[in-house]
Design a protein around this motif. Structure first.
Motif, PDB file in Angstrom:
ATOM      1  N   HIS A  62       0.846  -1.375   0.044  1.00 40.76           N
ATOM      2  CA  HIS A  62       0.004   0.056   0.131  1.00 40.76           C
ATOM      3  C   HIS A  62       0.813   1.076   0.122  1.00 40.76           C
ATOM      4  CE1 HIS A  62      -4.124  -0.861  -0.108  1.00 40.76           C
ATOM      5  NE2 HIS A  62      -4.039  -2.120   0.836  1.00 40.76           N
ATOM      6  N   LYS A  63       1.860   1.370   0.610  1.00 35.94           N
ATOM      7  CA  LYS A  63       2.734   2.519   0.777  1.00 35.94           C
ATOM      8  C   LYS A  63       3.595   2.822  -0.509  1.00 35.94           C
ATOM      9  CE  LYS A  63       3.612   2.535   5.850  1.00 35.94           C
ATOM     10  NZ  LYS A  63       4.595   2.207   6.911  1.00 35.94           N
ATOM     11  N   ALA A  64       4.067   1.574  -1.104  1.00 32.86           N
ATOM     12  CA  ALA A  64       4.852   1.543  -2.355  1.00 32.86           C
ATOM     13  C   ALA A  64       4.088   2.115  -3.476  1.00 32.86           C
ATOM     14  CB  ALA A  64       5.566   0.145  -2.526  1.00 32.86           C
ATOM     15  N   THR A  65       2.706   1.599  -3.391  1.00 29.94           N
ATOM     16  CA  THR A  65       1.902   2.021  -4.735  1.00 29.94           C
ATOM     17  C   THR A  65       1.352   3.310  -4.583  1.00 29.94           C
ATOM     18  OG1 THR A  65       0.051   0.634  -3.608  1.00 29.94           O
ATOM     19  CG2 THR A  65       1.205  -0.431  -5.220  1.00 29.94           C
ATOM     20  N   THR A  66       1.027   3.709  -3.144  1.00 28.83           N
ATOM     21  CA  THR A  66       0.659   5.047  -3.048  1.00 28.83           C
ATOM     22  C   THR A  66       1.491   6.162  -3.463  1.00 28.83           C
ATOM     23  OG1 THR A  66      -0.701   4.220  -1.137  1.00 28.83           O
ATOM     24  CG2 THR A  66      -0.069   6.558  -1.393  1.00 28.83           C
ATOM     25  N   THR A  67       2.952   5.842  -2.955  1.00 28.18           N
ATOM     26  CA  THR A  67       3.959   6.747  -3.483  1.00 28.18           C
ATOM     27  C   THR A  67       4.160   6.780  -4.947  1.00 28.18           C
ATOM     28  OG1 THR A  67       5.290   6.041  -1.206  1.00 28.18           O
ATOM     29  CG2 THR A  67       6.231   7.251  -3.084  1.00 28.18           C
ATOM     30  N   ILE A  68       4.178   5.685  -5.592  1.00 26.71           N
ATOM     31  CA  ILE A  68       4.389   5.672  -7.030  1.00 26.71           C
ATOM     32  C   ILE A  68       3.211   6.450  -7.808  1.00 26.71           C
ATOM     33  CG2 ILE A  68       4.405   4.115  -9.168  1.00 26.71           C
ATOM     34  CD1 ILE A  68       5.827   2.122  -7.285  1.00 26.71           C
ATOM     35  N   SER A  69       1.838   6.270  -7.418  1.00 23.57           N
ATOM     36  CA  SER A  69       0.900   6.773  -7.934  1.00 23.57           C
ATOM     37  C   SER A  69       0.735   8.360  -7.793  1.00 23.57           C
ATOM     38  CB  SER A  69      -0.521   6.033  -7.432  1.00 23.57           C
ATOM     39  OG  SER A  69      -0.590   6.372  -6.121  1.00 23.57           O
ATOM     40  N   GLN A  70       1.313   8.882  -6.829  1.00 21.17           N
ATOM     41  CA  GLN A  70       1.247  10.188  -6.283  1.00 21.17           C
ATOM     42  C   GLN A  70       2.103  11.023  -6.971  1.00 21.17           C
ATOM     43  OE1 GLN A  70       1.098  10.382  -2.204  1.00 21.17           O
ATOM     44  NE2 GLN A  70      -1.153   9.932  -1.894  1.00 21.17           N
ATOM     45  N   ASN A  71       3.344  10.335  -7.372  1.00 26.90           N
ATOM     46  CA  ASN A  71       4.447  11.000  -8.126  1.00 26.90           C
ATOM     47  C   ASN A  71       4.781  10.577  -9.510  1.00 26.90           C
ATOM     48  OD1 ASN A  71       6.018  12.237  -5.417  1.00 26.90           O
ATOM     49  ND2 ASN A  71       5.267  10.260  -4.747  1.00 26.90           N
ATOM     50  N   HIS A  72       4.028  10.118 -10.068  1.00 23.36           N
ATOM     51  CA  HIS A  72       4.141   9.690 -11.431  1.00 23.36           C
ATOM     52  C   HIS A  72       2.717   9.522 -12.170  1.00 23.36           C
ATOM     53  CE1 HIS A  72       8.304   8.572 -10.656  1.00 23.36           C
ATOM     54  NE2 HIS A  72       7.923   8.044  -9.696  1.00 23.36           N
ATOM     55  N   ALA A  73       2.735  10.189 -13.356  1.00 17.69           N
ATOM     56  CA  ALA A  73       1.555  10.136 -14.236  1.00 17.69           C
ATOM     57  C   ALA A  73       1.398   9.023 -15.075  1.00 17.69           C
ATOM     58  CB  ALA A  73       1.723  11.705 -15.232  1.00 17.69           C
ATOM     59  N   VAL A  74       2.616   8.469 -15.480  1.00 18.57           N
ATOM     60  CA  VAL A  74       2.606   7.289 -16.419  1.00 18.57           C
ATOM     61  C   VAL A  74       3.587   6.075 -15.866  1.00 18.57           C
ATOM     62  CG1 VAL A  74       3.025   6.208 -18.540  1.00 18.57           C
ATOM     63  CG2 VAL A  74       2.215   8.604 -18.362  1.00 18.57           C
ATOM     64  N   VAL A  75       2.950   5.034 -15.567  1.00 16.05           N
ATOM     65  CA  VAL A  75       4.050   4.010 -15.183  1.00 16.05           C
ATOM     66  C   VAL A  75       3.830   2.638 -15.984  1.00 16.05           C
ATOM     67  CG1 VAL A  75       4.302   2.422 -12.932  1.00 16.05           C
ATOM     68  CG2 VAL A  75       3.593   4.779 -12.688  1.00 16.05           C
ATOM     69  N   PHE A  76       4.785   2.188 -16.229  1.00 20.07           N
ATOM     70  CA  PHE A  76       5.082   0.963 -17.214  1.00 20.07           C
ATOM     71  C   PHE A  76       5.546  -0.191 -16.176  1.00 20.07           C
ATOM     72  CE2 PHE A  76       6.564   4.472 -19.961  1.00 20.07           C
ATOM     73  CZ  PHE A  76       5.688   4.628 -20.570  1.00 20.07           C
ATOM     74  N   VAL A  77       5.057  -1.413 -16.569  1.00 14.67           N
ATOM     75  CA  VAL A  77       5.098  -2.526 -15.739  1.00 14.67           C
ATOM     76  C   VAL A  77       5.331  -3.886 -16.759  1.00 14.67           C
ATOM     77  CG1 VAL A  77       4.210  -1.913 -13.323  1.00 14.67           C
ATOM     78  CG2 VAL A  77       2.778  -3.122 -15.170  1.00 14.67           C
ATOM     79  N   GLU A  78       6.052  -4.832 -16.279  1.00 11.48           N
ATOM     80  CA  GLU A  78       6.057  -5.995 -17.165  1.00 11.48           C
ATOM     81  C   GLU A  78       4.808  -6.675 -17.116  1.00 11.48           C
ATOM     82  OE1 GLU A  78      10.151  -7.908 -17.722  1.00 11.48           O
ATOM     83  OE2 GLU A  78       9.821  -7.653 -15.422  1.00 11.48           O
ATOM     84  N   ASP A  79       4.246  -7.060 -18.116  1.00 13.14           N
ATOM     85  CA  ASP A  79       2.947  -7.978 -18.215  1.00 13.14           C
ATOM     86  C   ASP A  79       3.320  -9.360 -17.989  1.00 13.14           C
ATOM     87  OD1 ASP A  79       0.318  -8.662 -18.518  1.00 13.14           O
ATOM     88  OD2 ASP A  79       0.451  -8.555 -20.662  1.00 13.14           O
ATOM     89  N   LEU A  80       3.754  -9.496 -16.480  1.00 10.25           N
ATOM     90  CA  LEU A  80       3.898 -10.866 -16.021  1.00 10.25           C
ATOM     91  C   LEU A  80       2.760 -11.774 -15.921  1.00 10.25           C
ATOM     92  CD1 LEU A  80       6.689 -10.006 -13.463  1.00 10.25           C
ATOM     93  CD2 LEU A  80       7.137 -10.896 -15.821  1.00 10.25           C
ATOM     94  N   GLN A  81       2.586 -13.119 -16.471  1.00 10.58           N
ATOM     95  CA  GLN A  81       1.693 -13.960 -16.098  1.00 10.58           C
ATOM     96  C   GLN A  81       1.892 -14.714 -14.856  1.00 10.58           C
ATOM     97  OE1 GLN A  81      -1.123 -13.479 -18.304  1.00 10.58           O
ATOM     98  NE2 GLN A  81       0.270 -11.775 -19.098  1.00 10.58           N
ATOM     99  N   VAL A  82       1.359 -14.225 -13.768  1.00  7.56           N
ATOM    100  CA  VAL A  82       1.933 -14.631 -12.260  1.00  7.56           C
ATOM    101  C   VAL A  82       1.349 -16.121 -12.170  1.00  7.56           C
ATOM    102  CG1 VAL A  82       1.830 -14.282 -10.224  1.00  7.56           C
ATOM    103  CG2 VAL A  82       2.200 -12.260 -11.531  1.00  7.56           C
ATOM    104  N   ARG A  83       0.196 -16.072 -12.749  1.00 12.31           N
ATOM    105  CA  ARG A  83      -0.628 -17.503 -12.590  1.00 12.31           C
ATOM    106  C   ARG A  83       0.226 -18.712 -13.239  1.00 12.31           C
ATOM    107  NH1 ARG A  83      -7.058 -17.754 -13.417  1.00 12.31           N
ATOM    108  NH2 ARG A  83      -6.872 -16.397 -11.693  1.00 12.31           N
ATOM    109  N   ASN A  84       0.549 -18.475 -14.463  1.00 12.71           N
ATOM    110  CA  ASN A  84       1.298 -19.237 -15.155  1.00 12.71           C
ATOM    111  C   ASN A  84       2.772 -19.379 -14.715  1.00 12.71           C
ATOM    112  OD1 ASN A  84      -0.928 -19.357 -17.075  1.00 12.71           O
ATOM    113  ND2 ASN A  84      -0.189 -18.160 -18.427  1.00 12.71           N
ATOM    114  N   MET A  85       3.236 -18.589 -14.335  1.00 17.51           N
ATOM    115  CA  MET A  85       4.661 -18.895 -13.492  1.00 17.51           C
ATOM    116  C   MET A  85       4.654 -19.620 -12.396  1.00 17.51           C
ATOM    117  SD  MET A  85       5.913 -14.694 -14.012  1.00 17.51           S
ATOM    118  CE  MET A  85       7.463 -15.005 -13.401  1.00 17.51           C
ATOM    119  N   SER A  86       3.564 -19.711 -11.885  1.00 19.61           N
ATOM    120  CA  SER A  86       3.394 -20.273 -10.446  1.00 19.61           C
ATOM    121  C   SER A  86       2.806 -21.565 -10.268  1.00 19.61           C
ATOM    122  CB  SER A  86       2.920 -19.186  -9.332  1.00 19.61           C
ATOM    123  OG  SER A  86       1.892 -18.658  -9.756  1.00 19.61           O
TER     124      SER A  86
END
Length: 212
Positions: A62-86
């Protein structure tokens, strides 16, 4: 500019301490007679530590995502298929898996990081703050050189070290992955989903031809 954020695994030292205590209590419980009063007391301690681990992870996410969302207008993440990976490490009767113990440990590590929950929270918090979250293809992000774009498994000297075998560019492997994710995200913004998808398919086909 590339901002590389810490792995969403919780607060490092505290998280590790909880896990050491958790494993210790599990071993203690295993030596108790099942369903005895001592076993029930040991089980209660294990459950308490498990709850502490979950709370530590949830608080960090919660703290990390709140900080990122409040300080950046655009965020890129890897489209990881967690269900398939695990997926299950054991495989099936017809197709049993190899290195089951190692795969099982990897699965637990992946799920323990909370990648899926991190992305879910970041997605809705970015929307709340008027930002945008883009998920870009994760193929070869840790193997592609950000300088000359040569893709090879040999570029990863170790888990952490990246050295391009073609142009000798050197950096930490995680930072290389972050640079490639940002670059792909900018291409996605510039050319749109359809054009970017065609471009990625062409790149993947070229890599497959080179490795075959």
């Amino acid at each position: 500019m590339v901002h590389q954020y810490p792995n969403p695994a919780g607060s490092g030292a505290i998280h590790t301490c909880h896990h050491h205590e958790y494993r210790y209590r599990l071993r203690r419980m295993a030596h108790k007679q099942k369903f005895s009063n001592n076993w029930k007391k040991a089980k209660a301690k294990v459950q308490k530590i498990h709850t502490q681990i979950a709370n530590t992870r949830r608080d960090f996410l919660h703290k990390a995502t709140t900080t990122i969302s409040q300080n950046h207008a655009v965020v890129f993440v890897e489209d990881l298929q967690v269900r398939n990976m695990s997926k299950s490490a054991a495989g099936t009767v017809e197709n049993p898996s190899k290195n089951v113990a190692a795969k099982s440990g990897l699965n637990k590590a992946i799920l323990d990081q909370g990648w899926g929950e991190f992305r879910r929270q970041l997605d809705y918090k970015m929307a709340w703050n008027g930002g945008i979250l883009f998920a870009v293809p994760a193929h070869y992000t840790s193997q592609e050189c950000p300088e000359c774009h040569h893709v090879s498994a040999d570029n990863r000297q170790t888990q952490a070290r990246f050295v391009c075998v073609k142009c000798h560019y050197e950096n930490h492997a995680d930072h290389v992955g972050a640079i490639n994710v940002v670059e792909r995200g900018h291409r996605l913004l510039a050319c749109g989903d359809a054009a970017f998808s065609r471009s990625m398919k062409q790149e993947l086909a070229e890599v497959s031809q080179l490795s075959s």
